[in-house]
Write a protein that holds these residues in place. Structure first.
Motif, short mmCIF file in Angstrom:
data_model
loop_
_atom_site.label_atom_id
_atom_site.label_comp_id
_atom_site.label_asym_id
_atom_site.label_seq_id
_atom_site.Cartn_x
_atom_site.Cartn_y
_atom_site.Cartn_z
N VAL A 190 0.84 -1.20 0.00
CA VAL A 190 0.00 0.00 0.00
C VAL A 190 0.88 1.25 0.00
CG1 VAL A 190 -1.66 1.34 1.34
CG2 VAL A 190 -2.02 -1.10 1.00
N CYS A 191 1.96 1.23 0.76
CA CYS A 191 2.88 2.38 0.78
C CYS A 191 3.56 2.55 -0.58
CB CYS A 191 3.95 2.21 1.86
SG CYS A 191 3.33 2.40 3.53
N VAL A 192 4.01 1.45 -1.16
CA VAL A 192 4.68 1.51 -2.47
C VAL A 192 3.74 2.07 -3.52
CG1 VAL A 192 5.70 0.13 -4.34
CG2 VAL A 192 6.29 -0.37 -1.96
N LEU A 193 2.53 1.53 -3.59
CA LEU A 193 1.57 1.97 -4.61
C LEU A 193 1.09 3.40 -4.35
CD1 LEU A 193 -0.36 -1.39 -4.99
CD2 LEU A 193 1.40 -0.46 -6.50
N THR A 194 0.97 3.78 -3.09
CA THR A 194 0.61 5.17 -2.76
C THR A 194 1.72 6.11 -3.20
OG1 THR A 194 -0.75 4.49 -0.89
CG2 THR A 194 0.06 6.75 -0.86
N TYR A 195 2.96 5.72 -2.93
CA TYR A 195 4.11 6.54 -3.32
C TYR A 195 4.16 6.72 -4.84
CZ TYR A 195 8.82 8.45 -3.31
OH TYR A 195 9.91 9.27 -3.47
N LEU A 196 3.68 5.71 -5.57
CA LEU A 196 3.63 5.81 -7.04
C LEU A 196 2.43 6.60 -7.52
CD1 LEU A 196 4.70 2.16 -7.95
CD2 LEU A 196 6.07 4.24 -8.17
N ASN A 197 1.70 7.23 -6.57
CA ASN A 197 0.57 8.10 -6.86
C ASN A 197 -0.63 7.35 -7.45
OD1 ASN A 197 -0.48 10.66 -6.56
ND2 ASN A 197 -0.05 11.23 -8.66
#
Length: 111
Positions: A60-67
């Protein structure tokens, strides 16, 4: 952005890189596997199994960081938007001591 753990040598550029390196790179996006388990050693399978387990904790953090927005994340990981919101809140609390799901994006960009 999908990121695949490919077989070696790579079918496109014919490079040989370690499985650990390929896993680490794939975990920077939406982790996916291109390699065939039937062609892997027991050690390689164990390493991939551990990586997948770890990725599920941070995706979730990775995908959030990828906007990528919550709705799209929920489709990618095949769960509800509510589950994603709860995961964002939990990650934000654990990483930044912030109890809000909505400030995770901002906090990750500061990181």
């Amino acid at each position: 952005m999908a990121s695949h753990i490919s077989a070696v040598p790579n079918h496109t550029v014919f490079r040989t890189t370690s499985l650990k390196y390929r896993i680490d790179v794939a975990m920077s996006g939406r982790l996916d596997m291109e390699i065939q388990p039937k062609n892997m050693t027991d050690e390689e399978k164990a390493l991939c199994k551990k990586a997948i387990s770890e990725y599920k904790k941070i995706r979730v953090c990775v995908l959030t960081y990828l906007n990528i927005d919550n709705t799209d994340i929920s489709v990618l990981v095949k769960t509800s938007s509510k589950t994603i919101s709860n995961a964002r809140k939990k990650a934000n609390r654990k990483l930044f001591g912030d109890d809000s799901a909505s400030t995770l994006d901002e906090n990750l960009l500061k990181f």
